[in-house]
Design a protein around this motif. Structure first.
Motif, PDB file in Angstrom:
ATOM      1  N   PRO A 294       0.799  -1.225   0.000  1.00 48.76           N
ATOM      2  CA  PRO A 294       0.000   0.000   0.000  1.00 48.76           C
ATOM      3  C   PRO A 294       0.833   1.277   0.000  1.00 48.76           C
ATOM      4  O   PRO A 294       0.323   2.346  -0.301  1.00 48.76           O
ATOM      5  CB  PRO A 294      -0.827  -0.115   1.281  1.00 48.76           C
ATOM      6  CG  PRO A 294      -0.037  -1.014   2.162  1.00 48.76           C
ATOM      7  CD  PRO A 294       0.672  -1.980   1.244  1.00 48.76           C
ATOM      8  N   SER A 295       2.113   1.154   0.289  1.00 51.90           N
ATOM      9  CA  SER A 295       2.938   2.358   0.347  1.00 51.90           C
ATOM     10  C   SER A 295       3.582   2.713  -0.988  1.00 51.90           C
ATOM     11  O   SER A 295       4.392   3.619  -1.052  1.00 51.90           O
ATOM     12  CB  SER A 295       4.031   2.185   1.408  1.00 51.90           C
ATOM     13  OG  SER A 295       4.880   1.112   1.049  1.00 51.90           O
ATOM     14  N   MET A 296       3.224   2.029  -2.056  1.00 55.68           N
ATOM     15  CA  MET A 296       3.807   2.326  -3.367  1.00 55.68           C
ATOM     16  C   MET A 296       3.056   3.508  -3.980  1.00 55.68           C
ATOM     17  O   MET A 296       1.914   3.374  -4.405  1.00 55.68           O
ATOM     18  CB  MET A 296       3.717   1.115  -4.295  1.00 55.68           C
ATOM     19  CG  MET A 296       4.580  -0.052  -3.876  1.00 55.68           C
ATOM     20  SD  MET A 296       6.335   0.269  -4.048  1.00 55.68           S
ATOM     21  CE  MET A 296       6.524   0.065  -5.790  1.00 55.68           C
ATOM     22  N   PRO A 297       3.678   4.680  -4.023  1.00 56.74           N
ATOM     23  CA  PRO A 297       2.992   5.867  -4.556  1.00 56.74           C
ATOM     24  C   PRO A 297       2.968   5.891  -6.083  1.00 56.74           C
ATOM     25  O   PRO A 297       3.757   5.214  -6.748  1.00 56.74           O
ATOM     26  CB  PRO A 297       3.851   7.017  -4.015  1.00 56.74           C
ATOM     27  CG  PRO A 297       5.208   6.433  -3.894  1.00 56.74           C
ATOM     28  CD  PRO A 297       4.999   4.982  -3.509  1.00 56.74           C
ATOM     29  N   ARG A 298       2.081   6.691  -6.630  1.00 60.00           N
ATOM     30  CA  ARG A 298       1.947   6.830  -8.078  1.00 60.00           C
ATOM     31  C   ARG A 298       3.264   7.235  -8.724  1.00 60.00           C
ATOM     32  O   ARG A 298       3.612   6.759  -9.805  1.00 60.00           O
ATOM     33  CB  ARG A 298       0.836   7.855  -8.397  1.00 60.00           C
ATOM     34  CG  ARG A 298       0.821   8.416  -9.807  1.00 60.00           C
ATOM     35  CD  ARG A 298       0.612   7.334 -10.860  1.00 60.00           C
ATOM     36  NE  ARG A 298       0.639   7.863 -12.198  1.00 60.00           N
ATOM     37  CZ  ARG A 298       1.737   7.955 -12.958  1.00 60.00           C
ATOM     38  NH1 ARG A 298       2.910   7.577 -12.500  1.00 60.00           N
ATOM     39  NH2 ARG A 298       1.663   8.435 -14.183  1.00 60.00           N
TER      40      ARG A 298
ATOM     41  N   ASP B  35       0.189   6.226 -15.730  1.00 55.02           N
ATOM     42  CA  ASP B  35      -1.038   5.879 -15.004  1.00 55.02           C
ATOM     43  C   ASP B  35      -1.421   4.425 -15.271  1.00 55.02           C
ATOM     44  O   ASP B  35      -1.908   3.734 -14.384  1.00 55.02           O
ATOM     45  CB  ASP B  35      -2.191   6.798 -15.434  1.00 55.02           C
ATOM     46  CG  ASP B  35      -2.066   8.197 -14.861  1.00 55.02           C
ATOM     47  OD1 ASP B  35      -1.395   8.357 -13.827  1.00 55.02           O
ATOM     48  OD2 ASP B  35      -2.634   9.127 -15.464  1.00 55.02           O
ATOM     49  N   TYR B  36      -1.193   3.966 -16.487  1.00 50.88           N
ATOM     50  CA  TYR B  36      -1.529   2.583 -16.845  1.00 50.88           C
ATOM     51  C   TYR B  36      -0.702   1.602 -16.003  1.00 50.88           C
ATOM     52  O   TYR B  36      -1.248   0.633 -15.471  1.00 50.88           O
ATOM     53  CB  TYR B  36      -1.290   2.337 -18.337  1.00 50.88           C
ATOM     54  CG  TYR B  36      -1.691   0.950 -18.758  1.00 50.88           C
ATOM     55  CD1 TYR B  36      -3.026   0.626 -18.954  1.00 50.88           C
ATOM     56  CD2 TYR B  36      -0.734  -0.041 -18.940  1.00 50.88           C
ATOM     57  CE1 TYR B  36      -3.397  -0.648 -19.323  1.00 50.88           C
ATOM     58  CE2 TYR B  36      -1.099  -1.316 -19.314  1.00 50.88           C
ATOM     59  CZ  TYR B  36      -2.436  -1.618 -19.505  1.00 50.88           C
ATOM     60  OH  TYR B  36      -2.803  -2.883 -19.866  1.00 50.88           O
ATOM     61  N   ASP B  37       0.591   1.848 -15.883  1.00 47.26           N
ATOM     62  CA  ASP B  37       1.436   0.970 -15.073  1.00 47.26           C
ATOM     63  C   ASP B  37       0.955   0.942 -13.627  1.00 47.26           C
ATOM     64  O   ASP B  37       0.904  -0.112 -12.992  1.00 47.26           O
ATOM     65  CB  ASP B  37       2.896   1.422 -15.117  1.00 47.26           C
ATOM     66  CG  ASP B  37       3.536   1.258 -16.477  1.00 47.26           C
ATOM     67  OD1 ASP B  37       2.996   0.504 -17.315  1.00 47.26           O
ATOM     68  OD2 ASP B  37       4.578   1.907 -16.703  1.00 47.26           O
ATOM     69  N   TYR B  38       0.588   2.106 -13.108  1.00 51.02           N
ATOM     70  CA  TYR B  38       0.105   2.176 -11.731  1.00 51.02           C
ATOM     71  C   TYR B  38      -1.250   1.479 -11.599  1.00 51.02           C
ATOM     72  O   TYR B  38      -1.505   0.798 -10.596  1.00 51.02           O
ATOM     73  CB  TYR B  38       0.023   3.634 -11.278  1.00 51.02           C
ATOM     74  CG  TYR B  38      -0.212   3.800  -9.797  1.00 51.02           C
ATOM     75  CD1 TYR B  38       0.667   3.257  -8.864  1.00 51.02           C
ATOM     76  CD2 TYR B  38      -1.295   4.523  -9.325  1.00 51.02           C
ATOM     77  CE1 TYR B  38       0.460   3.412  -7.510  1.00 51.02           C
ATOM     78  CE2 TYR B  38      -1.507   4.692  -7.964  1.00 51.02           C
ATOM     79  CZ  TYR B  38      -0.631   4.128  -7.058  1.00 51.02           C
ATOM     80  OH  TYR B  38      -0.848   4.285  -5.706  1.00 51.02           O
TER      81      TYR B  38
ATOM     82  N   LYS C  45      -9.541   3.923 -11.031  1.00 47.39           N
ATOM     83  CA  LYS C  45      -9.280   5.357 -11.114  1.00 47.39           C
ATOM     84  C   LYS C  45      -8.147   5.652 -12.099  1.00 47.39           C
ATOM     85  O   LYS C  45      -8.268   6.538 -12.956  1.00 47.39           O
ATOM     86  CB  LYS C  45      -8.923   5.887  -9.721  1.00 47.39           C
ATOM     87  CG  LYS C  45      -8.460   7.326  -9.688  1.00 47.39           C
ATOM     88  CD  LYS C  45      -8.063   7.706  -8.260  1.00 47.39           C
ATOM     89  CE  LYS C  45      -7.340   9.019  -8.214  1.00 47.39           C
ATOM     90  NZ  LYS C  45      -6.883   9.353  -6.864  1.00 47.39           N
ATOM     91  N   TYR C  46      -7.064   4.895 -12.013  1.00 40.94           N
ATOM     92  CA  TYR C  46      -5.914   5.163 -12.876  1.00 40.94           C
ATOM     93  C   TYR C  46      -6.091   4.603 -14.287  1.00 40.94           C
ATOM     94  O   TYR C  46      -5.516   5.129 -15.237  1.00 40.94           O
ATOM     95  CB  TYR C  46      -4.613   4.705 -12.216  1.00 40.94           C
ATOM     96  CG  TYR C  46      -4.183   5.732 -11.201  1.00 40.94           C
ATOM     97  CD1 TYR C  46      -3.446   6.849 -11.594  1.00 40.94           C
ATOM     98  CD2 TYR C  46      -4.567   5.640  -9.875  1.00 40.94           C
ATOM     99  CE1 TYR C  46      -3.094   7.830 -10.684  1.00 40.94           C
ATOM    100  CE2 TYR C  46      -4.217   6.615  -8.959  1.00 40.94           C
ATOM    101  CZ  TYR C  46      -3.479   7.705  -9.369  1.00 40.94           C
ATOM    102  OH  TYR C  46      -3.133   8.684  -8.480  1.00 40.94           O
TER     103      TYR C  46
ATOM    104  N   THR D 266      -4.568  11.666 -19.498  1.00 41.00           N
ATOM    105  CA  THR D 266      -4.023  12.648 -18.569  1.00 41.00           C
ATOM    106  C   THR D 266      -2.719  12.160 -17.958  1.00 41.00           C
ATOM    107  O   THR D 266      -2.261  12.689 -16.968  1.00 41.00           O
ATOM    108  CB  THR D 266      -5.023  12.928 -17.423  1.00 41.00           C
ATOM    109  OG1 THR D 266      -5.310  11.712 -16.743  1.00 41.00           O
ATOM    110  CG2 THR D 266      -6.270  13.566 -17.960  1.00 41.00           C
ATOM    111  N   ASP D 267      -2.132  11.161 -18.561  1.00 43.10           N
ATOM    112  CA  ASP D 267      -0.905  10.568 -18.043  1.00 43.10           C
ATOM    113  C   ASP D 267       0.268  11.510 -18.160  1.00 43.10           C
ATOM    114  O   ASP D 267       0.495  12.219 -19.057  1.00 43.10           O
ATOM    115  CB  ASP D 267      -0.630   9.277 -18.813  1.00 43.10           C
ATOM    116  CG  ASP D 267       0.235   8.322 -18.044  1.00 43.10           C
ATOM    117  OD1 ASP D 267       0.390   8.516 -16.830  1.00 43.10           O
ATOM    118  OD2 ASP D 267       0.740   7.383 -18.678  1.00 43.10           O
TER     119      ASP D 267
END
Length: 184
Positions: free
Chosen positions: A146-150, A156-159, A174-175, A183-184
């Protein structure tokens, strides 16, 4: 080459970060799940560093990355050894997958350090099949990493893929939407 990178990257993230062995499949009174989850988290961090080298041909060919690769492959191997030794009360498929992974890692390390180093890139990609053989047995429905930030991901696709694979479907959706909107 770009298709290879995208396919391999997505395959890797879908399988490597799809879960850890859960407490639901442990034996009665078994506390090893915490240790296994910790080891799997360490493995995830090391894999993340290796992805940056194995998926970029220029990075892969740089001799200065050899120490980083060997360090992380050894860390992964040691953590899988720990995982395997903690699986005594787990069903047989978990144990088998762990043993196969350890053997594959031995071969990967040997190949990376041989004159046929290029083949180790394919071997690294094939780890995903072994990961899937165990991770899809996990019935838990919890988010991992859960600590992996964007900002840790290029797009955005990878995230989104990472969140989908780590059981965070709302964040993934969402991503995916952000990616599709451009909007990446």
């Amino acid at each position: 080459m770009k298709f290879f990178f995208i396919t391999a990257f997505l395959s890797l993230f879908l399988s490597l970060f799809s879960g850890c062995t859960s407490n639901e499949v442990q034996g009665e009174g078994d506390e090893s799940g915490k240790d296994i989850n910790s080891a799997m988290s360490s493995i995830g961090v090391a894999f993340r560093q290796l992805v940056e080298v194995f998926f970029d041909e220029a990075q892969f060919r740089r001799e200065k990355n050899s120490k980083l690769v060997n360090k992380n492959l050894l860390l992964i191997k040691q953590n899988f050894h720990h995982v395997e030794s903690s699986l005594e009360s787990y069903p047989a498929p978990f144990k088998l997958s762990s043993k196969v992974m350890e053997e594959h890692l031995d071969n990967l390390i040997a190949t990376y350090n041989s004159p046929k180093r290029e083949f180790s890139r394919e071997m690294f990609l094939s780890l995903t099949s072994i990961c899937l053989s165990c991770h899809y047995l996990d019935p838990a429905e919890r988010q991992l990493f859960p600590s992996m930030p964007r900002k840790s991901f290029a797009t955005d696709y990878d995230y989104a893929e990472f969140n989908f694979a780590t059981r965070a479907p709302d964040e993934a959706l969402k991503y995916y939407h952000l990616f599709l909107k451009g909007t990446d």
